[in-house]
Design an enzyme around this catalytic site. Structure first.
Site, mmCIF file in Angstrom:
data_model
loop_
_atom_site.group_PDB
_atom_site.id
_atom_site.type_symbol
_atom_site.label_atom_id
_atom_site.label_comp_id
_atom_site.label_asym_id
_atom_site.label_seq_id
_atom_site.Cartn_x
_atom_site.Cartn_y
_atom_site.Cartn_z
ATOM 1 N N HIS A 23 0.826 -1.213 0.000
ATOM 2 C CA HIS A 23 0.000 0.000 0.000
ATOM 3 C C HIS A 23 0.864 1.270 0.000
ATOM 4 O O HIS A 23 0.491 2.290 0.577
ATOM 5 C CB HIS A 23 -0.958 0.014 1.198
ATOM 6 C CG HIS A 23 -1.942 -1.112 1.184
ATOM 7 N ND1 HIS A 23 -3.096 -1.078 0.433
ATOM 8 C CD2 HIS A 23 -1.933 -2.311 1.814
ATOM 9 C CE1 HIS A 23 -3.766 -2.211 0.603
ATOM 10 N NE2 HIS A 23 -3.082 -2.985 1.425
ATOM 11 N N ASN B 35 -10.415 -3.187 2.003
ATOM 12 C CA ASN B 35 -10.030 -3.187 0.597
ATOM 13 C C ASN B 35 -11.252 -2.881 -0.257
ATOM 14 O O ASN B 35 -12.385 -2.848 0.240
ATOM 15 C CB ASN B 35 -9.431 -4.535 0.179
ATOM 16 C CG ASN B 35 -8.017 -4.737 0.678
ATOM 17 O OD1 ASN B 35 -7.245 -3.790 0.787
ATOM 18 N ND2 ASN B 35 -7.665 -5.976 0.977
#
Length: 524
Positions: free
Chosen positions: A81, A155
């Protein structure tokens, strides 16, 4: 010391609080240029030499201060990320769910608003990679409640690639750069997926157009994990959370995504900032699905398996709140890069399930922040809870006076004669909300693959995907598998899709010049 809020995004030196404002220039408008210690320097271009042509002088504090800070300007990027950005806003409670949880802000009534910060990200790419790459998206939400920080580390997909925690770093390594070539390798990626076929649901989403979102504002977020939400009387439900875009969904197709990468590496970042700048504030409806403990025990799948969805026709969505983003960051590093999230940051009324991947994240995320930002990262203003009172003192980069929101002179232990804190009773009995454990400790290297693992992917392909999504999935998988250089990996990957649906397998096989194996080995 006053409680900190979202507005306190800048650390203010103590001397400024005591003396007023920083020194102003002669015109009374602009601050005087200084070194890091506050000494006035006539110009940022000045440096000292021993004569016009001599070597530089070690006594030049401004230059040494300037360069020593410069070579330390980069903190470690996130292992996953790394590429992302975000914005600030609020969460508003829209429904009374006191029968499901006592967690703040829900416990404070319909209409309660709490400040939040959201960060969107790609998973595998480095910090400088395109944010429109084919990749799942992180969808992280930091709520600042009256009972502490509540992080929703979600997510943009309802499932994930793994259900065994030890597989996570191995999976991520397969998506990163080959240590031999320093290149990302389709062969390595597909080798991993085809050997760990519980990932197939997520792989199908990834290689549909949903793997290349057009806008961070136009995608949903899912908890993926199962949680337990607890009421004041100690009863509890299994819960999954879905955050539904009110802007609708919008995705690039494969061709448009590649074109955007060539034009703008930061499209999603720029697009979100542009929306907020013009007052087109993104909004999401927050909804939950629930199961009773009895329903969870009798469900055909493992309720804690994050490679499975809870079908919405069986476990309907209940709308409980709304998220609005209405403020862009003023300083990206301070407000976005220094953000840290942990699924372990839960308020009373929210508890973890026995999902082993969630259990591993409870520790790993906070530890990643301790490495990347330092052991006192929760004192960075963007991460601060509204109030902190504990006995965690000193340590690297302690910047809050040494005692959170308490008086820094109070005792650093539970004193019997001058206690610095009071205590609240535990709101419910933790042992009463645990699933019963039986049998000896066991070691699991992986869950055994079964035909059940292909049932939901089959439903996704045949009933949820549109004709266009089915077409794009086939095309995108063919394009990816044709880059795989090992025939065995191609064949194993093809067989994985054939286990989902024989027609899907035949279409992909035709595009890569292979036929699905027969008989198919799709688990017991």
């Amino acid at each position: 010391m006053a409680a900190r809020t979202l507005l306190s995004l800048k650390l203010v030196p103590l001397f400024l609080l005591l003396s007023g404002s920083p020194a102003l220039a002669a015109n009374g408008t602009l601050p005087v240029y200084t070194d890091g210690s506050g000494h006035a320097v006539s110009s940022p271009f000045d440096y000292q030499r021993a004569g016009p042509n001599g070597p530089m002088l070690l006594q030049d504090f401004h230059f040494i201060d300037l360069m020593s800070h410069f070579v330390r300007e980069r903190i470690p990027e996130r292992v996953v990320h790394a590429k992302g950005s975000g914005a600030h806003g609020y969460f508003e409670v829209k429904a009374d769910i006191s029968n499901i949880t006592m967690a703040a802000p829900f416990s404070e009534g319909v209409g309660t608003k709490v400040p939040l910060t959201m960060r969107f990200s790609t998973v595998a790419g480095e910090a400088g990679s395109p944010d429109t790459n084919r990749d799942p998206r992180g969808f992280a939400i930091k709520m600042r409640t009256s009972k502490g920080i509540w992080d929703w580390v979600f997510n943009n997909t309802p499932v994930f690639f793994v259900r065994d925690p030890t597989k996570f770093p191995l999976f991520i390594h397969s998506q990163k750069r080959d240590p031999k070539t320093n290149l990302r390798s389709p062969t390595i990626q597909w080798d991993y997926w085809s050997q760990n076929q519980e990932a197939i649901y997520q792989v199908m989403i990834l290689f549909s157009n949903r793997g290349t979102p057009y806008s961070w504002a136009q995608m949903h977020g899912w908890s993926g994990h199962t949680y337990k939400w607890v009421t004041e009387d100690g009863s509890w439900h299994y819960v999954k959370v879905k955050v539904i875009s009110q802007q609708g969904l919008n995705n690039f197709n494969a061709t448009a995504a590649v074109q955007m990468i060539s034009q703008n590496l930061d499209w999603n970042t720029q697009e979100l900032e542009g929306r907020i700048d013009v007052g087109n504030f993104p909004r999401w409806t927050v909804a939950i699905q629930t199961m009773t403990p009895e329903q969870g025990k009798n469900w055909k799948y493992d309720v804690n398996d994050m490679t499975k969805v809870w079908p919405e026709d069986e476990y309907p969505l209940l709308e409980v709140g709304e998220i609005v983003l209405n403020k862009n960051p003023e300083n990206w590093f301070s407000e976005i890069e220094q953000l840290s999230f942990s699924p372990g940051n839960m308020v009373p009324g929210a508890e973890p399930s026995n999902d082993p991947v969630l259990q591993s994240r409870l520790w790993a995320y906070a530890d990643a922040a301790r490495h990347r930002l330092g052991p006192n990262h929760m004192q960075i203003p963007i991460n601060c809870p509204l109030s902190v009172s504990n006995f965690q003192r000193a340590g690297w980069m302690r910047v809050d006076g040494g005692a959170g929101t308490m008086n820094p002179s109070v005792s650093n232990y539970p004193s019997s004669f001058a206690s610095p804190v009071s205590y609240l009773p535990r709101p419910y009995n933790l042992s009463a909300i645990q699933e019963p454990n039986s049998g000896p400790a066991v070691v699991l290297s992986s869950f055994k693959l079964s035909r059940k693992d292909f049932e939901q992917p089959n439903t996704l392909y045949n009933k949820e995907f549109t004709d266009e999504e089915r077409k794009s999935l086939v095309s995108n998988v063919i394009g990816a598998l044709n880059q795989v250089t090992v025939k065995e990996v191609q064949q194993r990957s093809l067989d994985m899709f054939a286990c989902v649906d024989t027609t899907l397998g035949s279409k992909i096989g035709a595009g890569i010049g292979l036929k699905p194996s027969s008989p198919l080995s799709c688990g017991a």
